[in-house]
Design an enzyme around this catalytic site. Structure first.
Site, PDB file in Angstrom:
ATOM      1  CG  ASP A   1      35.391  28.771  32.654  1.00 36.91           C
ATOM      2  OD1 ASP A   1      35.565  27.622  33.121  1.00 36.91           O
ATOM      3  OD2 ASP A   1      34.670  29.003  31.677  1.00 36.91           O
TER       4      ASP A   1
ATOM      5  CG  PHE B   1      29.025  31.712  42.039  1.00 37.85           C
ATOM      6  CD1 PHE B   1      28.568  30.882  41.033  1.00 37.85           C
ATOM      7  CD2 PHE B   1      30.327  31.548  42.478  1.00 37.85           C
ATOM      8  CE1 PHE B   1      29.387  29.908  40.482  1.00 37.85           C
ATOM      9  CE2 PHE B   1      31.156  30.580  41.947  1.00 37.85           C
ATOM     10  CZ  PHE B   1      30.681  29.763  40.944  1.00 37.85           C
TER      11      PHE B   1
END
Length: 230
Positions: A135, A210
């Protein structure tokens, strides 16, 4: 209890997002956890007991849905892999694939990586520690939540063998710059690509869905590999 006596609350680098488990993921978790799952309560690991052999150990923090970790374990049967992920749906999916492929060289924690490192991973025992697309916490006021910080770099160093590598990857340029700044200043490391340089993506790091999606949208990807030298 006075303010001075209150324990400090650790800043977490992740949020456990609400994600519904599919029936298949829950079934996989129930059926395959006894074979592949590791628990914090088990304490310090003995890799020979866990895997039934002596082999280089690779640990990945935050494997998401697990596709790239499964691929690496399949391609490198001579290594043992430990994955840590806080999101149960991803753990369930990884366990299903590990069982389908009959992999014996992978184990999983569904816990906070910092707790696992502190309580379960022996010092100077990891060949590689992987942190792929964590993140980025892009807002400046949230930068303190980024997992790559000076203290974390030294926790990792303690767990790596001499010559072992801390391999990071991100698709956020600002976070790549932050990682480079932190790791370049960290004691006991050498940048494998040369001072201030990013590493080419190694052949053995699979391109995830991703990452592919990000690259189609024009996003860059930055790999950093730092070796423990003392």
């Amino acid at each position: 209890m006075t303010e001075e006596q209150k324990p400090l609350r650790r800043v977490r680098s992740f949020v456990v997002r609400a994600g519904r488990m599919t029936e298949g993921q829950q079934r996989s978790l129930d059926q395959n956890w006894p074979r592949y799952g590791l628990e914090l309560a088990g304490g310090r690991l003995n890799y020979a007991e866990v895997f039934g052999r002596e082999a280089p150990v690779v640990l990945e923090i935050g494997f998401g849905m697990g596709d790239s970790l499964i691929e690496m374990a399949r391609r490198a049967p001579e290594k043992d892999f430990i994955g840590i992920e806080v999101h149960p749906p991803g753990v369930g999916r990884l366990l299903a694939r590990a069982a389908e492929e009959g992999l014996s060289n992978i184990r999983v924690y569904c816990d906070d990586a910092i707790e696992v490192l502190e309580r379960c991973i022996p010092d100077a025992s990891l060949d590689t520690l992987q942190l792929f697309f964590p993140d980025p916490w892009p807002k400046k006021r949230h930068h303190k939540r980024r997992i790559v910080q000076p203290e974390f770099a030294q926790k990792i160093r303690q767990k790596l063998t001499i010559g072992g590598c801390f391999h990071m990857a991100t698709d956020w340029e600002n976070y790549a710059e932050h990682m480079m700044e932190v790791m370049s200043a960290a004691d006991g490391y050498r940048n494998a690509a040369g001072a201030g340089q990013y590493s080419p993506q190694p052949q053995w790091r699979p391109v995830t869905k991703f990452q592919s999606r990000g690259e189609r949208l024009g996003h860059g990807v930055w790999d950093l590999i730092f070796e423990r030298i003392n």
